[in-house]
Scaffold this motif. Structure first.
Motif, PDB file in Angstrom:
ATOM      1  N   ARG A   1       1.050  -1.389  -0.159  1.00 52.12           N
ATOM      2  CA  ARG A   1       0.022   0.035   0.046  1.00 52.12           C
ATOM      3  C   ARG A   1       0.827   0.979  -0.048  1.00 52.12           C
ATOM      4  NH1 ARG A   1       0.542  -2.520   4.673  1.00 52.12           N
ATOM      5  NH2 ARG A   1       0.787  -1.309   6.487  1.00 52.12           N
ATOM      6  N   ALA A   2       0.360   2.079  -0.530  1.00 53.87           N
ATOM      7  CA  ALA A   2       1.000   3.796  -0.520  1.00 53.87           C
ATOM      8  C   ALA A   2       0.243   4.544   0.468  1.00 53.87           C
ATOM      9  CB  ALA A   2       0.970   4.422  -1.793  1.00 53.87           C
ATOM     10  N   GLU A   3       0.681   5.641   1.265  1.00 51.98           N
ATOM     11  CA  GLU A   3       0.122   6.554   1.998  1.00 51.98           C
ATOM     12  C   GLU A   3       0.162   7.779   1.249  1.00 51.98           C
ATOM     13  OE1 GLU A   3       0.596   6.691   6.624  1.00 51.98           O
ATOM     14  OE2 GLU A   3       2.454   5.973   6.014  1.00 51.98           O
ATOM     15  N   VAL A   4       1.024   8.200   0.401  1.00 54.17           N
ATOM     16  CA  VAL A   4       1.029   9.283  -0.210  1.00 54.17           C
ATOM     17  C   VAL A   4       1.615   9.269  -1.589  1.00 54.17           C
ATOM     18  CG1 VAL A   4       1.969  11.654  -0.223  1.00 54.17           C
ATOM     19  CG2 VAL A   4       1.241  10.923   1.853  1.00 54.17           C
TER      20      VAL A   4
ATOM     21  N   ASP B   1       5.288   6.379  -1.688  1.00 58.33           N
ATOM     22  CA  ASP B   1       5.754   5.161  -0.854  1.00 58.33           C
ATOM     23  C   ASP B   1       5.184   4.144  -1.105  1.00 58.33           C
ATOM     24  OD1 ASP B   1       3.520   5.052   1.387  1.00 58.33           O
ATOM     25  OD2 ASP B   1       3.555   6.926   0.522  1.00 58.33           O
TER      26      ASP B   1
END
Lengths: 271, 271
Positions: free
Chosen positions: B237-240, B247
């Motif tokens: 998963r990516a946060e931003v 990321d």
């Protein structure tokens, strides 16, 4: 505001030759006999940025070999690659001839006006005025000096966990951090405070009642945005505590709700 | 099973002097003109472990400077500190005299019998038999060789996202990975496969329809347990995603539900 804060003075570096810098460590950043790791990261970041044509440390990985004590720190920064968009450096910090911390830091420019294409949902955390100010071990003889370097505010749930009264056994801490008001408040460069902020909190295992010494083996953090001035919201959590090791992931958001820093460390849980 | 797999051969290192090793890169790990980063990490990890008295790479940070192509890779491993519990090394990989990847790797021994004191709740992911086998661009001329090196299985939701049919715009991929059956199945050492596994997936931004080249700037991963043989469940998963950076956090669990690896990288989203 105005003038150098204690943090600015404590992280000031002096050029000592090509790629070489020194810093005089401020005993106020000691936790017991060892300097806080975030403080050392802030100094090493300053040395990397002094050597780079790019203004921000966007991705920084630190391995901690030995604790630092009082006195002079010697920092060597070596450029590995200079690119149009990214410059990568290796940085080593030593005392008395022994390497203490090694880092690889990639520098670039983060656009202060960037609007994220995507940001994960904002965690539900009480506002600052609902939080408790953290005064560790107040009333005790052995207040660590470091606890006065960063102002910390904890959510009611976190407060209960740190006092050993958590309703459930969850290694998660949340609240707000800011540069110490008693040290002069906001730092000259809000980005310079980020490496300290991601490593200034009690170890996340403290939420389970373990306040023991927890040496960091490795910490990587990424700068994702230029922070607005003001307190930063934090969420710290562990995924696994096993065999004497734990991870600690710390995210920081600024007052506008923008994720500014993502950090993860692997640490030993003290015996 | 039995005998060396293609992965084992492709990551074999040959001693070439004190701390020096070479590896002949297998063109089957190319994605376009560049070798997969996880493949290079697996080779560099092998060099670190050859120099260490501790058997596991517990915390490894890689900075990627330049892409690797076909041919011989030169790897230099330098021990920074040997401790009773942790040995830390710097490892550099080069081709034609140019440094391509630098790493700092801390080695220790992970107790295969350890029972975690705490593990975060297991994510709710469909079982392997509910997943779709990933055959990227099958039926097209330009199937990248690398897609045959790791078997990948995607959950129905992930499958829809990768085909641009996701109901919501969420940069999250989930499923299972294992060493390629057509390459000989299980690797000699299941820990050696972990650095490849954390970097073998399509970039998490592919879930938003972006299949462009996404060069990794930095990747850190921590080994948290010795994996059981068999497929590993993953959640990426990516946060931003902002200003051309994203990321990607990848967690891997073995068949017993134990978190075995935690990875996070910072990458550029291709233009």
């Amino acid at each position: 505001m105005g003038g150098m804060t204690r943090f600015d003075s404590a992280t000031a570096i002096t050029a000592a030759g090509p790629g070489s810098y020194t810093a005089d460590l401020d005993a106020g950043y000691l936790i017991g006999d060892a300097m806080n790791g975030g403080y050392l990261m802030a100094i090493m970041q300053a040395a990397a940025l002094a050597e780079s044509s790019h203004p921000h440390a966007v991705s920084s990985a630190f391995h901690f070999l030995r604790p630092a004590g009082e006195g002079r720190l010697h920092v060597e920064a070596t450029t590995l690659k200079t690119g149009r968009r990214v410059t990568t450096l290796q940085v080593a910090a030593a005392q008395h001839g022994a390497q203490l911390v090694v880092a690889t830091i990639s520098c670039a420019e983060v656009d202060a006006a960037a609007v994220p294409d995507y940001q994960a949902p904002f965690p539900s955390i009480p506002t600052l005025d609902q939080c408790y100010r953290y005064e560790p071990r107040s009333g005790q003889d052995s207040v660590p000096a470091f606890s006065e370097r960063v102002d910390q505010f904890y959510t009611p749930t976190t407060w209960e966990r740190l006092r050993g009264r958590g309703a459930e056994r969850v290694p998660e801490l949340a609240g707000y951090v800011q540069p110490s008001e008693r040290d002069g408040g906001a730092t000259e460069d809000p980005c310079g405070f980020l490496p300290l902020a991601v490593d200034a909190l009690p170890p996340v295992v403290a939420a389970l009642g373990s306040w023991r010494w927890s040496p960091t083996v490795e910490l990587t953090w990424h700068m994702r945005a230029v922070p607005e001035p003001g307190p930063l919201m934090f969420l710290a959590r562990a995924e696994v505590i096993s065999d004497g090791w734990f991870d600690e992931t710390v995210d920081l958001w600024d007052g506008k709700g923008t994720l500014v820093a993502q950090s993860r460390q692997l640490a030993r849980s003290g015996r």
